[in-house]
Design a protein around this motif. Sequence first.
Motif, PDB file in Angstrom:
ATOM      1  N   TYR A 204      -8.157  -0.927   7.256  1.00 20.08           N
ATOM      2  CA  TYR A 204      -6.826  -0.970   6.631  1.00 20.08           C
ATOM      3  C   TYR A 204      -6.951  -0.600   5.160  1.00 20.08           C
ATOM      4  O   TYR A 204      -6.177   0.188   4.639  1.00 20.08           O
ATOM      5  N   GLN A 207      -7.414   3.044   5.040  1.00 18.11           N
ATOM      6  CA  GLN A 207      -6.273   3.806   5.542  1.00 18.11           C
ATOM      7  C   GLN A 207      -5.192   3.938   4.484  1.00 18.11           C
ATOM      8  O   GLN A 207      -4.401   4.864   4.520  1.00 18.11           O
ATOM      9  N   SER A 208      -5.168   3.007   3.561  1.00 16.01           N
ATOM     10  CA  SER A 208      -4.130   3.095   2.551  1.00 16.01           C
ATOM     11  C   SER A 208      -4.385   4.328   1.689  1.00 16.01           C
ATOM     12  O   SER A 208      -3.495   4.831   1.028  1.00 16.01           O
ATOM     13  N   LEU A 211      -4.053   7.318   4.903  1.00 18.30           N
ATOM     14  CA  LEU A 211      -2.732   7.404   5.519  1.00 18.30           C
ATOM     15  C   LEU A 211      -2.706   7.767   6.999  1.00 18.30           C
ATOM     16  O   LEU A 211      -2.615   8.905   7.333  1.00 18.30           O
ATOM     17  N   LEU A 214      -0.191   3.256   8.787  1.00 17.48           N
ATOM     18  CA  LEU A 214       0.492   2.253   7.970  1.00 17.48           C
ATOM     19  C   LEU A 214       1.752   2.830   7.334  1.00 17.48           C
ATOM     20  O   LEU A 214       1.780   3.992   6.948  1.00 17.48           O
ATOM     21  N   ASP A 216       4.846   2.841   4.285  1.00 22.55           N
ATOM     22  CA  ASP A 216       4.749   2.819   2.819  1.00 22.55           C
ATOM     23  C   ASP A 216       4.665   1.408   2.255  1.00 22.55           C
ATOM     24  O   ASP A 216       3.901   1.137   1.333  1.00 22.55           O
ATOM     25  N   GLU A 218       3.517  -1.236   3.732  1.00 21.64           N
ATOM     26  CA  GLU A 218       2.191  -1.792   4.011  1.00 21.64           C
ATOM     27  C   GLU A 218       1.130  -1.219   3.077  1.00 21.64           C
ATOM     28  O   GLU A 218       0.266  -1.926   2.569  1.00 21.64           O
ATOM     29  N   LYS A 219       1.240   0.074   2.833  1.00 24.55           N
ATOM     30  CA  LYS A 219       0.273   0.710   1.922  1.00 24.55           C
ATOM     31  C   LYS A 219       0.370   0.123   0.516  1.00 24.55           C
ATOM     32  O   LYS A 219      -0.638  -0.066  -0.162  1.00 24.55           O
ATOM     33  N   GLU A 220       1.607  -0.168   0.125  1.00 27.26           N
ATOM     34  CA  GLU A 220       1.820  -0.750  -1.193  1.00 27.26           C
ATOM     35  C   GLU A 220       1.154  -2.132  -1.283  1.00 27.26           C
ATOM     36  O   GLU A 220       0.488  -2.453  -2.262  1.00 27.26           O
ATOM     37  N   ILE A 222      -1.318  -3.209   0.470  1.00 26.96           N
ATOM     38  CA  ILE A 222      -2.775  -3.042   0.484  1.00 26.96           C
ATOM     39  C   ILE A 222      -3.290  -2.583  -0.879  1.00 26.96           C
ATOM     40  O   ILE A 222      -4.300  -3.091  -1.378  1.00 26.96           O
ATOM     41  N   ALA A 223      -2.560  -1.648  -1.487  1.00 29.41           N
ATOM     42  CA  ALA A 223      -2.976  -1.173  -2.818  1.00 29.41           C
ATOM     43  C   ALA A 223      -3.029  -2.332  -3.805  1.00 29.41           C
ATOM     44  O   ALA A 223      -3.939  -2.444  -4.626  1.00 29.41           O
TER      45      ALA A 223
END
Length: 267
Positions: A204, A207-208, A211, A214, A216, A218-220, A222-223
């Motif tokens: 995960y 993947q952020s 891409l 996930l 957007d 979720e990516k945020e 994770i970031a």
Amino acid sequence: ADRIKIALVGNPNSGKTTLFNLLTGLNQKTGNFPGVTVDKKSGFSKLPDGTTAEIIDLPGTYSIYPKTLDEQIVQDILLDPEHSQYPDKVIVVTDASNLKRNLLLFTQIRDLGIPLVLVLNMMDVAQLKKLNIDLRGLSIDLGVKIIPTNSHSGDGIAALKEALTQPLVKSKKPFYDIYDLAPKTIDAIKTEFDLTENYRAYQYAQQSVRLNFLNDKEKEIIAKIKSENGFYDVPTQSQETLGRYQFISDIVDRNVKNSRDPLKKSV
Ligand code: GDP
Ligand code: K
Ligand code: MG
């Protein structure tokens, strides 16, 4: 009666399907894995202790990190203990004449902690290449039960079935400890996304950047977790792969000698 699930995993052309046929005989069916159009072959095998094993022939893959949809299913299953196809045990099939390349996937699956047995298939080819494989040494260095097979003659199949009745203890110390690299990030991602596997959380985190599945939001999240925990210092997947090849190479050089030319580095 007891029934267990056993998955065959290995590089393409290592002999998985040939081995699958030997284990299941005519007792097999084909279909798709749930939710995807990837061919699934499964069948049943009676083990020497009376257990019925459902054997699943997973698509060939070089690494736990997928490059194709077929490879993705292997990861989806092995990284998710809740998956309907999650196996009780794994048979990692390798081409004994090509061990350095084949062992990468083995080290990754062993690090997932799934009970497994390592099959050195194509022992006839290794013999033709005059490779002397120290099975005992290799077994100790890799921390796994090893079964040599020749799927053309059927040699080793009885021993494999016997091995599958054993507990096949989970590995203690990982070869390459993902968790050690970024414990706080991994814990935070596991909590946030309700995950159980360290590898899944590690993926995960990567993947952020890469891409895939996930969204957007979720990516945020994770970031944010990554920046709070200094994840950016940890190795990438390709660095991890290189690191694994280094110790695999040492282990193979130690335990596999080319008797035609003893000074030549082996496989
Ligand atoms: P998979 O891609 O892992 O499913 O591999 P297959 O079972 O399709 O086998 C690939 C090729 O290797 C086929 O031509 C098999 O007949 C052959 N093969 C499988 N096992 C052995 C073995 O132990 N020795 C030899 N010489 N060939 C094998
Ligand atoms: K094949
Ligand atoms: Mg196959």
